[in-house]
Motif scaffolding. Sequence first.
Motif, PDB file in Angstrom:
ATOM      1  N   ASN A 141       0.820  -1.221   0.000  1.00 28.66           N
ATOM      2  CA  ASN A 141       0.000   0.000   0.000  1.00 28.66           C
ATOM      3  C   ASN A 141       0.847   1.261   0.000  1.00 28.66           C
ATOM      4  N   GLU A 194      -2.768   5.878   0.571  1.00 32.51           N
ATOM      5  CA  GLU A 194      -3.980   6.661   0.864  1.00 32.51           C
ATOM      6  C   GLU A 194      -3.758   8.171   0.714  1.00 32.51           C
ATOM      7  N   TYR A 195      -2.503   8.604   0.709  1.00 31.49           N
ATOM      8  CA  TYR A 195      -2.214  10.037   0.601  1.00 31.49           C
ATOM      9  C   TYR A 195      -1.942  10.501  -0.834  1.00 31.49           C
TER      10      TYR A 195
END
Length: 406
Positions: A339, A388-389
């Motif tokens: 991720n 996620e960023y």
Amino acid sequence: MARIVMKFGGTSVADLERIRRAATRVKAEVEAGNEVAVVVSAMAGVTNAMVKLVSDAARLADLREYDVVVSSGEQVTSGLMAIVLQSMGVPARSWMGWQIPIVTDDSHGSARIENIAVDDVVRRFGEGQVAVVAGFQGIDPAGRITTLGRGGSDTSAVALAAALQAERCDIYTDVDGVYTTDPRIVAKARKLDRITYEEMLEMASQGAKVLQTRSVEMAMKHHVRVQVLSSFENSPGTLVVDEDEIVEQALVSGIAYSRDEAKITLLRVPDQPGVAAKIFGPLAEAAINVDMIVQNVSAETGRTDLTFTVGKAELERAVQVLRSRQAELKFEELRSDANVVKVSVIGVGMRSHAGVAQQMFTALAERGINIQVISTSEIKVSVLIAEEYTELALRGLHTAYGLDAA
Ligand code: ADP
Ligand code: ASP
Ligand code: MG
């Protein structure tokens, strides 16, 4: 009269209506007196669907047969494009890679073009015929079908333009040019009128899908004039040019991202000469590319932690290779993380200006984004961050470097 290559990507030939729209553009170039070679991709989604069929059929499929299956999408669109052109009164015929032939090496799945024989195509230009060439495919010395890697129709087009000594290679796609960053993620991304070969190469290799990396390498080497433009609108696109054709050079001209990387950390490996060679040797033997590397200073004496990235598709294999040698490599623990995203800022202006990296770190810190790995080269700075960023980082950096559209 000029000789030109027009390439249409998957979204631009997604259905018959779009093929007709693309054919209308081809017709206009023919009527303007040009000799035209058209390169087509498979209809949108078709290659993905076939890649899935192959991987559902067998976990480790024979790559020669993979190529037979996934190259077929381009056969369909080239035939359809020729039919539609003919129905508009434009003489045209389709050419598969093997018919030209576009000769490649035998690296099935990501073959490199070695030679293109254009005599027949040129002769038919003389008879007023448009050549519709199936992108993405070639033939290896053993006579088997090859494909050029995902996004490879761009490379087919540029290679054909080089072989034909074409005046232009127009890449028609679903955006109207090359932007400062992916316009689908950053609404304030700005279209660039021009970008240098070098920056485009770095953007592509750092993940900007708009042109396949090898197509840019090829264009740079053979001085092919590449233009990226929309197949849906009539606006001017982006020209890929030599550095001296750009008057005002921005410090950072683009930001790219890649979700194709994964991170591996080996905890507490012996801190001795030869350890890195021992770790990366077996990965290289297994044809696993390592991109970013960082060796941490460990508090414990004689031991250190080593972090690096590999392609996400190769993560499982890389972990297997390393675990199978744990006793020999003497690491205590292996951690992996898929991720992650690699974000890169790119610009030839960096060569002569300091502080670009610092600006990047500050912008990320202000948004609370932790940097996991850093790597730099002459004209780019890359960081690895949590996936996620991605959007937050891209938007923040775009603003920080003053790239936002007014
Ligand atoms: P095609 O099917 O025409 O080959 P691709 O999907 O391969 O099209 O490439 C076009 C896509 O590239 C765009 O839809 C866009 O989302 C993406 N892209 C990523 N970075 C950029 C960028 N800097 N400028 C323009 N497009 C970009
Ligand atoms: N159809 C191939 C792919 O999806 C080649 C291309 O579109 O350039 O990767
Ligand atoms: Mg593409």
